[in-house]
Design a protein around this motif. Structure first.
Motif, PDB file in Angstrom:
ATOM      1  N   ASN A 116      42.400  25.766  45.362  1.00 60.24           N
ATOM      2  CA  ASN A 116      41.465  26.833  45.001  1.00 60.24           C
ATOM      3  C   ASN A 116      40.435  27.026  46.095  1.00 60.24           C
ATOM      4  O   ASN A 116      40.151  28.135  46.518  1.00 60.24           O
ATOM      5  N   ASP A 117      39.896  25.936  46.576  1.00 62.84           N
ATOM      6  CA  ASP A 117      38.918  26.025  47.654  1.00 62.84           C
ATOM      7  C   ASP A 117      39.558  26.582  48.915  1.00 62.84           C
ATOM      8  O   ASP A 117      38.970  27.387  49.626  1.00 62.84           O
ATOM      9  N   ALA A 118      40.807  26.123  49.192  1.00 61.07           N
ATOM     10  CA  ALA A 118      41.475  26.563  50.406  1.00 61.07           C
ATOM     11  C   ALA A 118      41.722  28.061  50.381  1.00 61.07           C
ATOM     12  O   ALA A 118      41.464  28.762  51.362  1.00 61.07           O
ATOM     13  N   LEU A 119      42.209  28.602  49.264  1.00 62.68           N
ATOM     14  CA  LEU A 119      42.491  30.029  49.175  1.00 62.68           C
ATOM     15  C   LEU A 119      41.217  30.856  49.272  1.00 62.68           C
ATOM     16  O   LEU A 119      41.181  31.893  49.925  1.00 62.68           O
ATOM     17  N   SER A 120      40.178  30.407  48.625  1.00 61.97           N
ATOM     18  CA  SER A 120      38.933  31.171  48.653  1.00 61.97           C
ATOM     19  C   SER A 120      38.297  31.159  50.037  1.00 61.97           C
ATOM     20  O   SER A 120      37.593  32.086  50.412  1.00 61.97           O
ATOM     21  N   ASN A 121      38.574  30.111  50.806  1.00 61.59           N
ATOM     22  CA  ASN A 121      38.011  30.033  52.152  1.00 61.59           C
ATOM     23  C   ASN A 121      38.764  30.878  53.167  1.00 61.59           C
ATOM     24  O   ASN A 121      38.273  31.141  54.263  1.00 61.59           O
ATOM     25  N   LEU A 122      39.976  31.303  52.785  1.00 61.87           N
ATOM     26  CA  LEU A 122      40.774  32.091  53.717  1.00 61.87           C
ATOM     27  C   LEU A 122      40.288  33.526  53.827  1.00 61.87           C
ATOM     28  O   LEU A 122      40.497  34.176  54.854  1.00 61.87           O
ATOM     29  N   TYR A 123      39.675  34.048  52.785  1.00 57.75           N
ATOM     30  CA  TYR A 123      39.312  35.462  52.738  1.00 57.75           C
ATOM     31  C   TYR A 123      37.863  35.618  52.298  1.00 57.75           C
ATOM     32  O   TYR A 123      37.341  34.806  51.525  1.00 57.75           O
ATOM     33  N   SER A 124      37.238  36.676  52.753  1.00 59.03           N
ATOM     34  CA  SER A 124      35.883  36.982  52.319  1.00 59.03           C
ATOM     35  C   SER A 124      35.910  37.467  50.876  1.00 59.03           C
ATOM     36  O   SER A 124      36.966  37.797  50.320  1.00 59.03           O
ATOM     37  N   SER A 125      34.748  37.527  50.244  1.00 64.07           N
ATOM     38  CA  SER A 125      34.678  37.973  48.848  1.00 64.07           C
ATOM     39  C   SER A 125      35.173  39.410  48.707  1.00 64.07           C
ATOM     40  O   SER A 125      35.842  39.753  47.713  1.00 64.07           O
ATOM     41  N   GLU A 126      34.891  40.267  49.667  1.00 66.84           N
ATOM     42  CA  GLU A 126      35.356  41.648  49.602  1.00 66.84           C
ATOM     43  C   GLU A 126      36.861  41.724  49.768  1.00 66.84           C
ATOM     44  O   GLU A 126      37.538  42.513  49.098  1.00 66.84           O
ATOM     45  N   GLN A 127      37.429  40.896  50.639  1.00 72.90           N
ATOM     46  CA  GLN A 127      38.877  40.877  50.799  1.00 72.90           C
ATOM     47  C   GLN A 127      39.555  40.372  49.532  1.00 72.90           C
ATOM     48  O   GLN A 127      40.586  40.906  49.106  1.00 72.90           O
ATOM     49  N   GLN A 128      38.977  39.340  48.910  1.00 70.11           N
ATOM     50  CA  GLN A 128      39.538  38.839  47.661  1.00 70.11           C
ATOM     51  C   GLN A 128      39.508  39.918  46.585  1.00 70.11           C
ATOM     52  O   GLN A 128      40.473  40.092  45.827  1.00 70.11           O
ATOM     53  N   SER A 129      38.421  40.674  46.516  1.00 69.53           N
ATOM     54  CA  SER A 129      38.322  41.754  45.530  1.00 69.53           C
ATOM     55  C   SER A 129      39.383  42.817  45.773  1.00 69.53           C
ATOM     56  O   SER A 129      39.989  43.345  44.834  1.00 69.53           O
ATOM     57  N   ALA A 130      39.630  43.141  47.041  1.00 69.32           N
ATOM     58  CA  ALA A 130      40.639  44.142  47.370  1.00 69.32           C
ATOM     59  C   ALA A 130      42.028  43.679  46.962  1.00 69.32           C
ATOM     60  O   ALA A 130      42.830  44.441  46.410  1.00 69.32           O
ATOM     61  N   ILE A 131      42.330  42.418  47.230  1.00 73.27           N
ATOM     62  CA  ILE A 131      43.644  41.865  46.875  1.00 73.27           C
ATOM     63  C   ILE A 131      43.835  41.868  45.363  1.00 73.27           C
ATOM     64  O   ILE A 131      44.871  42.313  44.838  1.00 73.27           O
ATOM     65  N   LEU A 132      42.839  41.392  44.642  1.00 75.32           N
ATOM     66  CA  LEU A 132      42.945  41.323  43.181  1.00 75.32           C
ATOM     67  C   LEU A 132      43.018  42.709  42.556  1.00 75.32           C
ATOM     68  O   LEU A 132      43.699  42.912  41.543  1.00 75.32           O
ATOM     69  N   GLN A 133      42.334  43.678  43.152  1.00 75.07           N
ATOM     70  CA  GLN A 133      42.381  45.035  42.630  1.00 75.07           C
ATOM     71  C   GLN A 133      43.794  45.593  42.682  1.00 75.07           C
ATOM     72  O   GLN A 133      44.271  46.230  41.747  1.00 75.07           O
ATOM     73  N   VAL A 134      44.492  45.323  43.776  1.00 71.65           N
ATOM     74  CA  VAL A 134      45.878  45.780  43.901  1.00 71.65           C
ATOM     75  C   VAL A 134      46.765  45.081  42.881  1.00 71.65           C
ATOM     76  O   VAL A 134      47.539  45.718  42.155  1.00 71.65           O
ATOM     77  N   LEU A 135      46.674  43.762  42.808  1.00 67.77           N
ATOM     78  CA  LEU A 135      47.554  43.003  41.924  1.00 67.77           C
ATOM     79  C   LEU A 135      47.266  43.254  40.451  1.00 67.77           C
ATOM     80  O   LEU A 135      48.149  43.107  39.606  1.00 67.77           O
ATOM     81  N   ASN A 136      46.055  43.653  40.130  1.00 72.65           N
ATOM     82  CA  ASN A 136      45.691  43.881  38.721  1.00 72.65           C
ATOM     83  C   ASN A 136      45.961  45.310  38.264  1.00 72.65           C
ATOM     84  O   ASN A 136      45.967  45.563  37.054  1.00 72.65           O
ATOM     85  N   THR A 137      46.170  46.241  39.188  1.00 75.42           N
ATOM     86  CA  THR A 137      46.323  47.650  38.790  1.00 75.42           C
ATOM     87  C   THR A 137      47.674  48.249  39.164  1.00 75.42           C
ATOM     88  O   THR A 137      48.051  49.283  38.621  1.00 75.42           O
ATOM     89  N   ALA A 138      48.398  47.646  40.071  1.00 69.62           N
ATOM     90  CA  ALA A 138      49.665  48.220  40.517  1.00 69.62           C
ATOM     91  C   ALA A 138      50.747  48.079  39.458  1.00 69.62           C
ATOM     92  O   ALA A 138      50.805  47.091  38.724  1.00 69.62           O
ATOM     93  N   SER A 139      51.617  49.079  39.388  1.00 75.53           N
ATOM     94  CA  SER A 139      52.755  49.029  38.475  1.00 75.53           C
ATOM     95  C   SER A 139      53.847  48.148  39.073  1.00 75.53           C
ATOM     96  O   SER A 139      53.779  47.747  40.239  1.00 75.53           O
ATOM     97  N   GLU A 140      54.885  47.882  38.274  1.00 75.63           N
ATOM     98  CA  GLU A 140      55.973  47.055  38.776  1.00 75.63           C
ATOM     99  C   GLU A 140      56.663  47.715  39.968  1.00 75.63           C
ATOM    100  O   GLU A 140      57.027  47.056  40.941  1.00 75.63           O
TER     101      GLU A 140
END
Length: 364
Positions: free
Chosen positions: A61-85
């Motif tokens: 968890n720490d390793a993944l969060s350290n790889l990306y900034s908070s804004e980058q993490q938000s962008a990634i999660l936004q795609v994965l949470n809203t995209a269709s199959e």
């Protein structure tokens, strides 16, 4: 709609689209297996109480969060949470069961709250999560790299070194083509309209005599450079002598020495603008352009040069144009029967013409 075209619609705030080089997110594998074999107290003692261990071995968890900034993490999660199959399947690494797993996990547990939760999706491993995140942030990086590679290997860029911008090549008004041998240095000053303004050679009688004395080479080459006219670019012939033939080593050493000195003496403004004005052009490229190659060897282009001189007189639009007061002199020079065959002089003119014809054919 392709993923590259669809992604910006999800990321409504353009500032969330970041460039993260794929190679920058690689971490060494986290080694926790040795801790799991120990007792619970031992794990607490070694992995918590020890400051050194606590700093060295972090959780995924720490390793993944350290790889990306908070804004980058938000962008990634936004795609994965809203995209269709179907939209997720556009991501190469999420094709098949992985995209289905993302949808099923969202429906069962709700939106992903952090990157760590992606590890709970079936078939997702630590490296898979990193690759998916990188692709979401840079969906067109591989395509752009492939496109750049295709552009850089087009014929107009392949035969000249070092690399030079196409737009700059289009603005070149005149060049000086320089060819040198064991005793002579020849040059041809030709403009973009293929008009020959200056074409001559100089003998360097002290070349290839005894040891390679730097002062001798400097004096001989400096004398020649002082007579070479100004131009936008200087093109030097790159002679491809086989390195395996040790008998040719003295000649190879001589040619490389002359080449290096011409680079230095002709490149007067490099430190000011940082742009190369001296380029190399392979001898074989010129030979192939005019059909002078016989196997791996190039034949003489003297007969071809004589044709250009004749065309300049009898044709209204010749391939090369010479001034009337000089063309007769050139024809007499090459028609006379002498031991001096003027090979370097012929090659300098052919190299200039080949350069322009290849450039004009591939930058328009």
């Amino acid at each position: 709609m392709s993923f590259s075209a669809w992604l910006p619609s999800l990321l409504r705030r353009g500032r969330y689209f970041f460039h993260v080089p794929l190679g920058s997110c690689q971490l060494q594998p986290l080694h926790h297996s040795w801790c799991q074999k120990k007792s619970k107290s031992a794990v607490q003692h070694n992995c918590v109480n020890s400051p050194t261990m606590n700093q060295t071995f972090k959780t995924p968890n720490d390793a993944l969060s350290n790889l990306y900034s908070s804004e980058q993490q938000s962008a990634i999660l936004q795609v994965l949470n809203t995209a269709s199959e179907r939209e997720l399947s556009a991501i190469k690494l999420l094709q098949g069961r992985k995209s289905v797993g993302v949808i099923e996990h969202r429906e069962k547990y709700g939106p992903f709250q952090n990157l760590q939760s992606l590890l709970n999706v079936p078939l997702f491993q630590y490296k898979t999560v990193i690759k998916v995140c990188n692709f979401i942030l840079n969906p067109s990086e591989k395509g752009d790299r492939r496109e750049r590679k295709i552009q850089d290997t087009r014929p107009s860029m392949r035969f000249i070194k070092p690399e030079i911008e196409r737009e700059r090549l289009k603005t070149v008004n005149s060049i000086v083509s320089v060819v040198f041998g064991t005793r002579k240095i020849a040059w041809a000053h030709v403009d973009r309209n293929l008009v020959v303004h200056d074409w001559q050679q100089e003998k360097c009688g002290r070349f290839m005599k005894g040891t390679y004395i730097p002062a001798v080479y400097l004096e001989e080459i400096s004398s020649v450079v002082s007579k070479i006219p100004e131009a936008d670019l200087y093109i030097l012939e790159k002679n491809g002598l086989p390195a395996q033939n040790t008998n040719l080593f003295p000649i190879t050493l001589h040619l490389r020495t002359v080449e290096a000195m011409l680079y230095a003496l002709l490149q007067k403004t490099f430190t000011q603008g940082g742009q190369h004005k001296v380029l190399s052009m392979a001898r074989s490229t010129v030979g192939k352009h005019f059909g002078l190659m016989v196997g791996d060897s190039r034949s003489s282009g003297m007969d071809l040069v004589k044709q250009f001189l004749l065309q300049s007189i009898i044709q209204e639009q010749p391939r090369l144009s010479f001034s009337r007061n000089k063309v007769v002199h050139y024809r007499n020079l090459f028609s006379s029967v002498t031991e001096n065959r003027h090979e370097e002089m012929c090659d300098s003119l052919l190299q200039a013409l080949a350069f322009y014809e290849l450039i004009l054919n591939n930058t328009t």
